[in-house]
Design a protein around this motif. Sequence first.
Motif, PDB file in Angstrom:
ATOM      1  N   LEU A 260     -10.259   4.162   7.418  1.00  0.00           N
ATOM      2  CA  LEU A 260      -9.282   4.020   6.340  1.00  0.00           C
ATOM      3  C   LEU A 260      -9.226   2.595   5.778  1.00  0.00           C
ATOM      4  CD1 LEU A 260      -6.315   6.174   7.692  1.00  0.00           C
ATOM      5  CD2 LEU A 260      -7.900   6.746   5.844  1.00  0.00           C
TER       6      LEU A 260
ATOM      7  N   GLU B  33      -4.954   1.372  -1.605  1.00  0.00           N
ATOM      8  CA  GLU B  33      -4.982   1.924  -2.962  1.00  0.00           C
ATOM      9  C   GLU B  33      -4.339   0.981  -3.977  1.00  0.00           C
ATOM     10  OE1 GLU B  33      -3.253   5.827  -2.659  1.00  0.00           O
ATOM     11  OE2 GLU B  33      -5.122   6.703  -1.919  1.00  0.00           O
TER      12      GLU B  33
ATOM     13  N   ARG C  98      -3.154   3.504   3.688  1.00  0.00           N
ATOM     14  CA  ARG C  98      -3.730   4.051   2.461  1.00  0.00           C
ATOM     15  C   ARG C  98      -3.002   3.495   1.234  1.00  0.00           C
ATOM     16  NH1 ARG C  98      -7.667   7.174   1.630  1.00  0.00           N
ATOM     17  NH2 ARG C  98      -7.496   8.375   3.523  1.00  0.00           N
ATOM     18  N   LEU C  99      -1.680   3.413   1.294  1.00  0.00           N
ATOM     19  CA  LEU C  99      -0.916   2.863   0.162  1.00  0.00           C
ATOM     20  C   LEU C  99      -1.289   1.408  -0.108  1.00  0.00           C
ATOM     21  CD1 LEU C  99       2.582   4.440   0.906  1.00  0.00           C
ATOM     22  CD2 LEU C  99       1.055   5.005  -1.006  1.00  0.00           C
TER      23      LEU C  99
ATOM     24  N   TYR D  97       1.304   7.669  13.451  1.00  0.00           N
ATOM     25  CA  TYR D  97       0.587   8.466  12.448  1.00  0.00           C
ATOM     26  C   TYR D  97       1.044   8.125  11.031  1.00  0.00           C
ATOM     27  CZ  TYR D  97       4.502  11.649  11.545  1.00  0.00           C
ATOM     28  OH  TYR D  97       5.712  12.176  11.159  1.00  0.00           O
ATOM     29  N   LYS D  98       2.297   7.705  10.867  1.00  0.00           N
ATOM     30  CA  LYS D  98       2.790   7.334   9.536  1.00  0.00           C
ATOM     31  C   LYS D  98       2.144   6.049   9.024  1.00  0.00           C
ATOM     32  CE  LYS D  98       7.430   9.330   9.632  1.00  0.00           C
ATOM     33  NZ  LYS D  98       8.856   8.976   9.482  1.00  0.00           N
TER      34      LYS D  98
ATOM     35  N   ASP E 219       9.925   6.487   5.753  1.00  0.00           N
ATOM     36  CA  ASP E 219       8.714   6.963   5.092  1.00  0.00           C
ATOM     37  C   ASP E 219       7.946   5.787   4.515  1.00  0.00           C
ATOM     38  OD1 ASP E 219       9.079   9.660   5.706  1.00  0.00           O
ATOM     39  OD2 ASP E 219      10.364   9.976   3.964  1.00  0.00           O
ATOM     40  N   PRO E 220       6.630   5.804   4.614  1.00  0.00           N
ATOM     41  CA  PRO E 220       5.813   4.674   4.168  1.00  0.00           C
ATOM     42  C   PRO E 220       6.042   4.249   2.707  1.00  0.00           C
ATOM     43  CG  PRO E 220       4.499   6.136   5.481  1.00  0.00           C
ATOM     44  CD  PRO E 220       5.823   6.814   5.253  1.00  0.00           C
ATOM     45  N   ALA E 221       6.272   5.168   1.828  1.00  0.00           N
ATOM     46  CA  ALA E 221       6.458   4.805   0.420  1.00  0.00           C
ATOM     47  C   ALA E 221       7.684   3.924   0.268  1.00  0.00           C
ATOM     48  CB  ALA E 221       6.600   6.058  -0.434  1.00  0.00           C
TER      49      ALA E 221
ATOM     50  N   CYS F  54      -0.898   5.405   9.056  1.00  0.00           N
ATOM     51  CA  CYS F  54      -2.116   5.779   8.315  1.00  0.00           C
ATOM     52  C   CYS F  54      -1.806   5.884   6.825  1.00  0.00           C
ATOM     53  CB  CYS F  54      -2.679   7.098   8.823  1.00  0.00           C
ATOM     54  SG  CYS F  54      -3.300   7.045  10.509  1.00  0.00           S
ATOM     55  N   GLU F  55      -0.692   6.470   6.477  1.00  0.00           N
ATOM     56  CA  GLU F  55      -0.298   6.575   5.077  1.00  0.00           C
ATOM     57  C   GLU F  55       0.050   5.208   4.505  1.00  0.00           C
ATOM     58  OE1 GLU F  55       0.478   8.110   1.321  1.00  0.00           O
ATOM     59  OE2 GLU F  55      -0.614   8.951   3.010  1.00  0.00           O
TER      60      GLU F  55
END
Length: 164
Positions: A51, A26, A22-23, A15-16, A162-164, A18-19
């Motif tokens: 996505l 974007e 998106r990053l 599920y992470k 974390d994705p970031a 997905c973020e």
Amino acid sequence: MPEVVLGVCGGIAAYKACELLRLFTESGHGVRVVPTASALKFVGAPTWAALSGRPVTTEVWDDVHEVPHVRIGRHAELVVVAPATADMLAKAAHGIADDLLTNTLLTATCPVVYAPAMHTEMWENPATRANVATLRARGAIVIEPAVGRLTGADTGKGRLPDPA
């Protein structure tokens, strides 16, 4: 537009991804999501397609006339496998190519990054450690997993950062 392949393996941390997708989008990257069949049990193909704006498949035999198992890896500027399971690290280290993602990894000529996610015991297992060492020796980047809550009530090293 820079092309990224996002490989997603079957683990609760899918599920992470997905973020992460998106990053990437974007920030102006074109992203082709290549999940394993197990990953689709956690996050479905429609989510990845919506996505990314691109079709999603796990099969080497889909759109075979386009030779995706070679084309995807050759055209990528970066491959990120997140989460990377112990199974995927083992397959990648030993050159096993039994689905679209593992075939893509064998044809990629760009940098490859693995972001492992698994239980602590799996991460610390000598077989996994040897597979990680093999991948690193071949030039792959293997990110150290984070420490924290894992599946269920378990905690320890093995969490997808974390994705970031």
